[in-house]
Write a protein that holds these residues in place. Sequence first.
Motif, PDB file in Angstrom:
ATOM      1  N   LYS A  87      33.265  15.144  21.066  1.00 57.43           N
ATOM      2  CA  LYS A  87      31.846  15.169  20.736  1.00 57.43           C
ATOM      3  C   LYS A  87      31.653  15.239  19.220  1.00 57.43           C
ATOM      4  CE  LYS A  87      30.368  17.069  25.154  1.00 57.43           C
ATOM      5  NZ  LYS A  87      29.579  18.106  25.856  1.00 57.43           N
ATOM      6  N   MET A  88      30.537  14.703  18.771  1.00 60.87           N
ATOM      7  CA  MET A  88      30.232  14.668  17.343  1.00 60.87           C
ATOM      8  C   MET A  88      29.701  16.041  16.897  1.00 60.87           C
ATOM      9  SD  MET A  88      30.786  11.515  16.234  1.00 60.87           S
ATOM     10  CE  MET A  88      30.709   9.757  16.613  1.00 60.87           C
ATOM     11  N   ILE A  89      30.518  16.791  16.173  1.00 61.98           N
ATOM     12  CA  ILE A  89      30.065  18.043  15.587  1.00 61.98           C
ATOM     13  C   ILE A  89      30.440  18.027  14.112  1.00 61.98           C
ATOM     14  CG2 ILE A  89      30.256  19.312  17.754  1.00 61.98           C
ATOM     15  CD1 ILE A  89      32.858  20.500  16.745  1.00 61.98           C
ATOM     16  N   PRO A  90      29.774  18.802  13.271  1.00 65.56           N
ATOM     17  CA  PRO A  90      30.121  18.797  11.840  1.00 65.56           C
ATOM     18  C   PRO A  90      31.590  19.137  11.612  1.00 65.56           C
ATOM     19  CG  PRO A  90      28.030  19.915  12.193  1.00 65.56           C
ATOM     20  CD  PRO A  90      28.609  19.656  13.560  1.00 65.56           C
ATOM     21  N   GLY A  91      32.298  18.256  10.937  1.00 68.15           N
ATOM     22  CA  GLY A  91      33.687  18.501  10.578  1.00 68.15           C
ATOM     23  C   GLY A  91      34.705  18.197  11.650  1.00 68.15           C
ATOM     24  N   ALA A  92      34.278  17.783  12.839  1.00 65.76           N
ATOM     25  CA  ALA A  92      35.227  17.495  13.918  1.00 65.76           C
ATOM     26  C   ALA A  92      34.644  16.443  14.849  1.00 65.76           C
ATOM     27  CB  ALA A  92      35.573  18.767  14.702  1.00 65.76           C
ATOM     28  N   GLY A  93      35.527  15.865  15.668  1.00 68.95           N
ATOM     29  CA  GLY A  93      35.111  14.807  16.568  1.00 68.95           C
ATOM     30  C   GLY A  93      35.426  13.446  15.986  1.00 68.95           C
ATOM     31  N   PRO A  94      34.987  12.378  16.636  1.00 68.95           N
ATOM     32  CA  PRO A  94      35.308  11.024  16.169  1.00 68.95           C
ATOM     33  C   PRO A  94      34.668  10.699  14.829  1.00 68.95           C
ATOM     34  CG  PRO A  94      34.590  11.010  18.466  1.00 68.95           C
ATOM     35  CD  PRO A  94      34.263  12.358  17.928  1.00 68.95           C
ATOM     36  N   ARG A  95      35.347   9.846  14.083  1.00 67.97           N
ATOM     37  CA  ARG A  95      34.767   9.304  12.853  1.00 67.97           C
ATOM     38  C   ARG A  95      33.709   8.256  13.214  1.00 67.97           C
ATOM     39  NH1 ARG A  95      40.077  10.700  11.160  1.00 67.97           N
ATOM     40  NH2 ARG A  95      40.162  11.320   8.951  1.00 67.97           N
ATOM     41  N   GLN A  96      32.834   7.965  12.263  1.00 67.91           N
ATOM     42  CA  GLN A  96      31.832   6.927  12.465  1.00 67.91           C
ATOM     43  C   GLN A  96      32.514   5.590  12.757  1.00 67.91           C
ATOM     44  OE1 GLN A  96      28.845   6.616  13.063  1.00 67.91           O
ATOM     45  NE2 GLN A  96      27.818   4.936  12.036  1.00 67.91           N
ATOM     46  N   ASN A  97      32.071   4.918  13.828  1.00 67.23           N
ATOM     47  CA  ASN A  97      32.592   3.618  14.263  1.00 67.23           C
ATOM     48  C   ASN A  97      34.051   3.659  14.703  1.00 67.23           C
ATOM     49  OD1 ASN A  97      30.177   2.189  13.873  1.00 67.23           O
ATOM     50  ND2 ASN A  97      30.628   1.874  11.704  1.00 67.23           N
ATOM     51  N   LEU A  98      34.593   4.850  14.940  1.00 68.99           N
ATOM     52  CA  LEU A  98      35.968   4.966  15.451  1.00 68.99           C
ATOM     53  C   LEU A  98      35.993   5.893  16.659  1.00 68.99           C
ATOM     54  CD1 LEU A  98      38.059   5.272  12.138  1.00 68.99           C
ATOM     55  CD2 LEU A  98      37.752   3.250  13.575  1.00 68.99           C
ATOM     56  N   ALA A  99      34.941   5.828  17.446  1.00 65.29           N
ATOM     57  CA  ALA A  99      34.821   6.710  18.608  1.00 65.29           C
ATOM     58  C   ALA A  99      35.336   6.000  19.864  1.00 65.29           C
ATOM     59  CB  ALA A  99      33.374   7.172  18.766  1.00 65.29           C
ATOM     60  N   ILE A 100      34.792   6.361  21.029  1.00 63.93           N
ATOM     61  CA  ILE A 100      35.313   5.814  22.287  1.00 63.93           C
ATOM     62  C   ILE A 100      35.047   4.312  22.364  1.00 63.93           C
ATOM     63  CG2 ILE A 100      35.180   5.921  24.799  1.00 63.93           C
ATOM     64  CD1 ILE A 100      34.305   8.812  24.544  1.00 63.93           C
ATOM     65  N   GLU A 101      36.129   3.557  22.461  1.00 62.58           N
ATOM     66  CA  GLU A 101      36.004   2.101  22.547  1.00 62.58           C
ATOM     67  C   GLU A 101      36.763   1.566  23.756  1.00 62.58           C
ATOM     68  OE1 GLU A 101      35.961  -1.785  19.661  1.00 62.58           O
ATOM     69  OE2 GLU A 101      35.616   0.243  18.939  1.00 62.58           O
ATOM     70  N   GLY A 102      38.053   1.885  23.883  1.00 57.02           N
ATOM     71  CA  GLY A 102      38.836   1.396  25.017  1.00 57.02           C
ATOM     72  C   GLY A 102      38.464   2.106  26.306  1.00 57.02           C
ATOM     73  N   LEU A 103      38.455   1.350  27.420  1.00 56.61           N
ATOM     74  CA  LEU A 103      38.073   1.907  28.720  1.00 56.61           C
ATOM     75  C   LEU A 103      38.725   1.083  29.825  1.00 56.61           C
ATOM     76  CD1 LEU A 103      36.109   3.996  30.120  1.00 56.61           C
ATOM     77  CD2 LEU A 103      34.473   2.111  30.257  1.00 56.61           C
ATOM     78  N   THR A 104      39.290   1.764  30.829  1.00 54.72           N
ATOM     79  CA  THR A 104      39.885   1.046  31.946  1.00 54.72           C
ATOM     80  C   THR A 104      39.995   1.954  33.165  1.00 54.72           C
ATOM     81  OG1 THR A 104      41.785  -0.331  32.614  1.00 54.72           O
ATOM     82  CG2 THR A 104      42.279   1.654  31.359  1.00 54.72           C
ATOM     83  N   PHE A 105      39.992   1.343  34.337  1.00 55.92           N
ATOM     84  CA  PHE A 105      40.309   2.062  35.568  1.00 55.92           C
ATOM     85  C   PHE A 105      41.826   2.063  35.746  1.00 55.92           C
ATOM     86  CE2 PHE A 105      35.899   1.057  36.429  1.00 55.92           C
ATOM     87  CZ  PHE A 105      35.453   2.202  37.086  1.00 55.92           C
ATOM     88  N   ALA A 106      42.344   3.087  36.416  1.00 52.31           N
ATOM     89  CA  ALA A 106      43.774   3.185  36.695  1.00 52.31           C
ATOM     90  C   ALA A 106      43.958   3.851  38.050  1.00 52.31           C
ATOM     91  CB  ALA A 106      44.478   3.990  35.598  1.00 52.31           C
ATOM     92  N   GLY A 107      45.194   3.846  38.543  1.00 51.71           N
ATOM     93  CA  GLY A 107      45.470   4.508  39.811  1.00 51.71           C
ATOM     94  C   GLY A 107      44.615   4.003  40.951  1.00 51.71           C
TER      95      GLY A 107
END
Length: 386
Positions: A184-204
């Motif tokens: 989650k985006m919180i001050p000083g921690a979490g993903p960088r701007q434009n480098l957050a959750i991108e890849g996604l897939t089903f498995a199993g």
Amino acid sequence: MSRTRIAATLTAAAVITTALTPAASAAPDRPTHEVRLLGERIVPNDLVFQGTTVGGLSSIDYDPRTGGYVFICDDRSAMQAARFYTAKFDVGAKGVGPVTFTGTHPFRRPDGTTYPPLAENDPSRPQNERTVDPEELRADPWTGDYFWSQEGERTATTLIDPSIRRAGRDGAYVRDLPLPANEKMIPGAGPRQNLAIEGLTFAGLGSLIASSVEGPMLQDGPDATPEHGGLDRITVQSRFGPVLAQYAYPEEKVFAAPNPPGAFATTGISSLLAADPVDPSKFLVMERSFVTGVGNKLRIYEMDTKGATNVLGVKSLAGAKNVKPVRKRLVADLADFPLSTLSTVDNVEGMTWGPRLPSGERTLVLVSDNNFSATQVTQLIALAIR
């Protein structure tokens, strides 16, 4: 507990267990498969379909219910409402056939309205209704619904969490999946701007959902540079929500120095795809790089979580001891194939499995995001993998 929930729980347990078993050594630079280029197809820029501009296609997935494909568009409602497209085209020994778009739908908020442009961000609304940055979409093998990722926003004045959302086949909002607190985006921690959750897939067999942040989170150390790589996180959770595990993924260093020095250069995970429908430990990872004055580089790796440390409870990967990242081995580097854009491999961002060939080879279909730019292309590429 239903049979499907029991199956999901058992599969999830297998994922956790495999993270504790020893792994055989593997050379990361030796290709794991024989790969050849089947062909490509360019979709014209500025193509208008049902009142929308086709472009910005940052993911592709095969939809077994239609025998066609579904693309997500990363337009943040700046041109038209954030949306996805469906299309049909043949993939075979002769390459990629002509593309026929068959439908488009906007993604909708819980109240049925479309997402507004970022400039109209309304702080009075809940986070998941304010704005979106669409990145990857997968057709649910169980229900046919669409699960899609978006990167959120991190600026000096705005923090909006990334998310994984479920939508109906008409784009109607269904629900958000819970995220691990460290994404989650919180001050000083979490993903960088434009480098957050991108890849996604089903498995199993569809019981699990795996996702990846595009680059190292703030708490996990510096972003990749031409001198060093970075550590990204791969998250595995039940399709019903509970987060089960996270793994450290070692991304490559930026492949070249920018020209002029100090200009923009980046690398990161742009797509994630289950390598096997049953085995929940193996994935294909697309690493996409761009360097100012040099161009793009696109490499696909096969990663294996067996033997890797579950870092879900590790607050920071920077300097963490006793953390074993996932294993990875090169599958393909697009620079090795005679594409029409060979001199400047374009901004390839999405991948999906296509039909199996009579030879027994699997096809892997890739798509590039033209960024709605006249100097880039929307390109479909088909590879054969043995």
